[in-house]
Design a protein around this motif. Structure first.
Motif, PDB file in Angstrom:
ATOM      1  N   MET A   1     -23.452  25.522 -26.362  1.00  0.00           N
ATOM      2  CA  MET A   1     -22.219  26.234 -26.063  1.00  0.00           C
ATOM      3  C   MET A   1     -22.002  27.359 -27.084  1.00  0.00           C
ATOM      4  SD  MET A   1     -20.732  24.763 -23.399  1.00  0.00           S
ATOM      5  CE  MET A   1     -18.984  25.165 -23.485  1.00  0.00           C
ATOM      6  N   LEU A   2     -21.322  28.424 -26.614  1.00  0.00           N
ATOM      7  CA  LEU A   2     -20.911  29.515 -27.475  1.00  0.00           C
ATOM      8  C   LEU A   2     -19.393  29.554 -27.514  1.00  0.00           C
ATOM      9  CD1 LEU A   2     -23.316  32.335 -26.180  1.00  0.00           C
ATOM     10  CD2 LEU A   2     -23.642  30.868 -28.175  1.00  0.00           C
ATOM     11  N   GLN A   3     -18.848  29.928 -28.656  1.00  0.00           N
ATOM     12  CA  GLN A   3     -17.397  30.063 -28.769  1.00  0.00           C
ATOM     13  C   GLN A   3     -17.035  31.541 -28.806  1.00  0.00           C
ATOM     14  OE1 GLN A   3     -14.938  29.374 -32.474  1.00  0.00           O
ATOM     15  NE2 GLN A   3     -14.213  27.623 -31.266  1.00  0.00           N
ATOM     16  N   LEU A   4     -16.120  31.938 -27.928  1.00  0.00           N
ATOM     17  CA  LEU A   4     -15.624  33.305 -27.896  1.00  0.00           C
ATOM     18  C   LEU A   4     -14.264  33.374 -28.573  1.00  0.00           C
ATOM     19  CD1 LEU A   4     -17.926  33.582 -25.834  1.00  0.00           C
ATOM     20  CD2 LEU A   4     -16.402  34.997 -24.440  1.00  0.00           C
ATOM     21  N   GLY A  25     -18.506  27.928 -16.130  1.00  0.00           N
ATOM     22  CA  GLY A  25     -19.127  27.741 -17.439  1.00  0.00           C
ATOM     23  C   GLY A  25     -18.170  27.883 -18.597  1.00  0.00           C
ATOM     24  N   VAL A  26     -16.902  28.234 -18.337  1.00  0.00           N
ATOM     25  CA  VAL A  26     -15.912  28.399 -19.399  1.00  0.00           C
ATOM     26  C   VAL A  26     -15.105  27.106 -19.554  1.00  0.00           C
ATOM     27  CG1 VAL A  26     -13.851  29.650 -20.145  1.00  0.00           C
ATOM     28  CG2 VAL A  26     -15.767  30.891 -19.105  1.00  0.00           C
ATOM     29  N   ALA A  27     -14.883  26.698 -20.797  1.00  0.00           N
ATOM     30  CA  ALA A  27     -14.096  25.494 -21.081  1.00  0.00           C
ATOM     31  C   ALA A  27     -13.225  25.742 -22.302  1.00  0.00           C
ATOM     32  CB  ALA A  27     -15.020  24.304 -21.327  1.00  0.00           C
ATOM     33  N   HIS A  28     -12.224  24.874 -22.478  1.00  0.00           N
ATOM     34  CA  HIS A  28     -11.390  24.864 -23.684  1.00  0.00           C
ATOM     35  C   HIS A  28     -10.700  26.205 -23.914  1.00  0.00           C
ATOM     36  CE1 HIS A  28     -14.820  21.987 -24.974  1.00  0.00           C
ATOM     37  NE2 HIS A  28     -13.948  21.336 -24.228  1.00  0.00           N
ATOM     38  N   LEU A  29     -10.028  26.702 -22.925  1.00  0.00           N
ATOM     39  CA  LEU A  29      -9.331  27.980 -23.034  1.00  0.00           C
ATOM     40  C   LEU A  29      -8.011  27.786 -23.775  1.00  0.00           C
ATOM     41  CD1 LEU A  29      -9.101  30.975 -22.313  1.00  0.00           C
ATOM     42  CD2 LEU A  29      -8.150  30.297 -20.094  1.00  0.00           C
ATOM     43  N   ALA A  30      -7.815  28.566 -24.838  1.00  0.00           N
ATOM     44  CA  ALA A  30      -6.583  28.497 -25.629  1.00  0.00           C
ATOM     45  C   ALA A  30      -6.072  29.904 -25.888  1.00  0.00           C
ATOM     46  CB  ALA A  30      -6.838  27.787 -26.959  1.00  0.00           C
ATOM     47  N   SER A  81     -17.153  16.787 -25.546  1.00  0.00           N
ATOM     48  CA  SER A  81     -16.105  17.084 -24.565  1.00  0.00           C
ATOM     49  C   SER A  81     -16.660  16.941 -23.161  1.00  0.00           C
ATOM     50  CB  SER A  81     -15.581  18.512 -24.766  1.00  0.00           C
ATOM     51  OG  SER A  81     -14.818  18.945 -23.664  1.00  0.00           O
ATOM     52  N   ARG A  82     -15.937  16.209 -22.323  1.00  0.00           N
ATOM     53  CA  ARG A  82     -16.341  16.081 -20.927  1.00  0.00           C
ATOM     54  C   ARG A  82     -16.211  17.419 -20.207  1.00  0.00           C
ATOM     55  NH1 ARG A  82     -13.971  10.990 -17.893  1.00  0.00           N
ATOM     56  NH2 ARG A  82     -15.211  10.087 -19.580  1.00  0.00           N
ATOM     57  N   ALA A  83     -15.191  18.202 -20.599  1.00  0.00           N
ATOM     58  CA  ALA A  83     -15.021  19.519 -19.979  1.00  0.00           C
ATOM     59  C   ALA A  83     -16.185  20.432 -20.310  1.00  0.00           C
ATOM     60  CB  ALA A  83     -13.709  20.139 -20.450  1.00  0.00           C
ATOM     61  N   ALA A  84     -16.682  20.370 -21.556  1.00  0.00           N
ATOM     62  CA  ALA A  84     -17.829  21.188 -21.942  1.00  0.00           C
ATOM     63  C   ALA A  84     -19.079  20.762 -21.189  1.00  0.00           C
ATOM     64  CB  ALA A  84     -18.057  21.099 -23.448  1.00  0.00           C
TER      65      ALA A  84
END
Length: 312
Positions: A1-4, A25-30, A81-84
């Motif tokens: 995974m990459l973090q933006l 493919g996007v997860a954990h949006l904050a 993370s299950r979402a990841a």
């Protein structure tokens, strides 16, 4: 995974969030409204599967985010993370095969810039290879190959050619041309100094050197080895497997060839000098040709993979 990590101007917030929310493919949006001060805007964080990163980055750049805000990308070492996991499953293709152009361009930009460190490393490597050539030491030749930083500009040239970008190509060519010219001129002086000190001699250089004669006796295998090394080198860069670069470095004889040519000039051994120059040209051309073809094949294969059916 990459973090933006994005800094988003207020008027682009809705468009950016829409792109992120819709992208597979996007997860954990904050979102941290007003969290950025310079430039002013919202701070947006998300994780994205490597397979989906290239297309997403292209969309964000298309919105003007790179000019008006900021786009930072970091490698995530571990994500529980299950979402990841779901994001990686849904993204088409395999992460290890993903070609992220922005990442590749960033990696090669620093390595392909003419700098004092680059000149120093290339000069030291060339002088070390000169010692190996005169002493007929394969160990010193291998050491010089590992120290030499010339693969950076070669990779940068390959990327620039594929992307059809003239400025990065010229930057890489400048680093190669000036770097090898400076290293070889200084190695000529180094060879004369070593001769004056009695550590080098024309007799040693002109003698039979079974361990290192391949440096100035190029053949078809010289090009084949350079071509294969170029493939391995570009694959290691695009897949973020930098450990393979060590093997690439000790597979090609660019630095030893340049060093042998410099010593040959110092002693007037022009036959060896010509053979070394041909060896250098074969290695450089083989790496560049292989690198360009590798990137083109990767790009085409990755486009086909992204068009394939997505797992449910």
């Amino acid at each position: 995974m990459l973090q933006l990590r994005l800094i988003v101007p207020p008027d682009l917030r809705a468009q950016v969030l829409e792109r992120l929310d819709a992208r597979v493919g996007v997860a954990h949006l904050a979102v941290l409204p007003g969290g950025a001060v310079r430039p002013a805007g919202d701070l947006v964080l998300c994780d994205v599967a490597r397979e989906a990163a290239d297309e997403l980055l292209g969309e964000l750049r298309g919105l003007g985010l790179a000019e008006r805000g900021s786009i930072s990308v970091d490698q995530v070492g571990l994500t529980l993370s299950r979402a990841a996991d779901r994001a990686e499953r849904e993204a088409p293709g395999e992460g290890v095969d993903a070609l992220v152009w922005e990442e590749v361009a960033e990696v090669v930009q620093e390595e392909s810039t003419l700098s004092w460190v680059f000149l120093a490393l290339l000069t030291v490597a060339t002088m070390l290879a000169a010692c190996g050539a005169v002493l007929d030491s394969a160990v010193l030749i291998v050491g010089a190959m590992a120290v030499g930083p010339e693969f950076g500009p070669l990779a940068g040239l390959c990327v620039a050619v594929v992307q059809r970008r003239a400025r990065p190509a010229l930057r890489s060519l400048l680093a190669l041309a000036v770097g090898f010219a400076v290293a070889m001129v200084l190695t000529v002086g180094f060879s004369l100094l070593m001769d004056a000190l009695g550590l080098f001699s024309d007799a040693k250089f002109a003698a039979q050197r079974p361990n290192t004669s391949f440096i100035w006796q190029p053949d078809a295998m010289s090009f084949v080895v350079a071509f294969l090394a170029g493939i391995a080198g570009l694959l290691s860069l695009t897949s973020a497997k930098a450990s393979a670069l060590v093997g690439v470095a000790i597979s090609v004889t660019t630095v030893p060839a340049a060093a042998n040519a410099a010593v040959a000039v110092a002693y007037g051994e022009y036959a060896q000098g010509w053979g070394s120059a041909v060896q250098l040209a074969l290695n450089l051309s083989g790496i560049v040709l292989a690198g360009v073809l590798t990137l083109l094949v990767q790009h085409s294969a990755w486009r086909l993979a992204r068009r394939g059916p997505r797992p449910r």
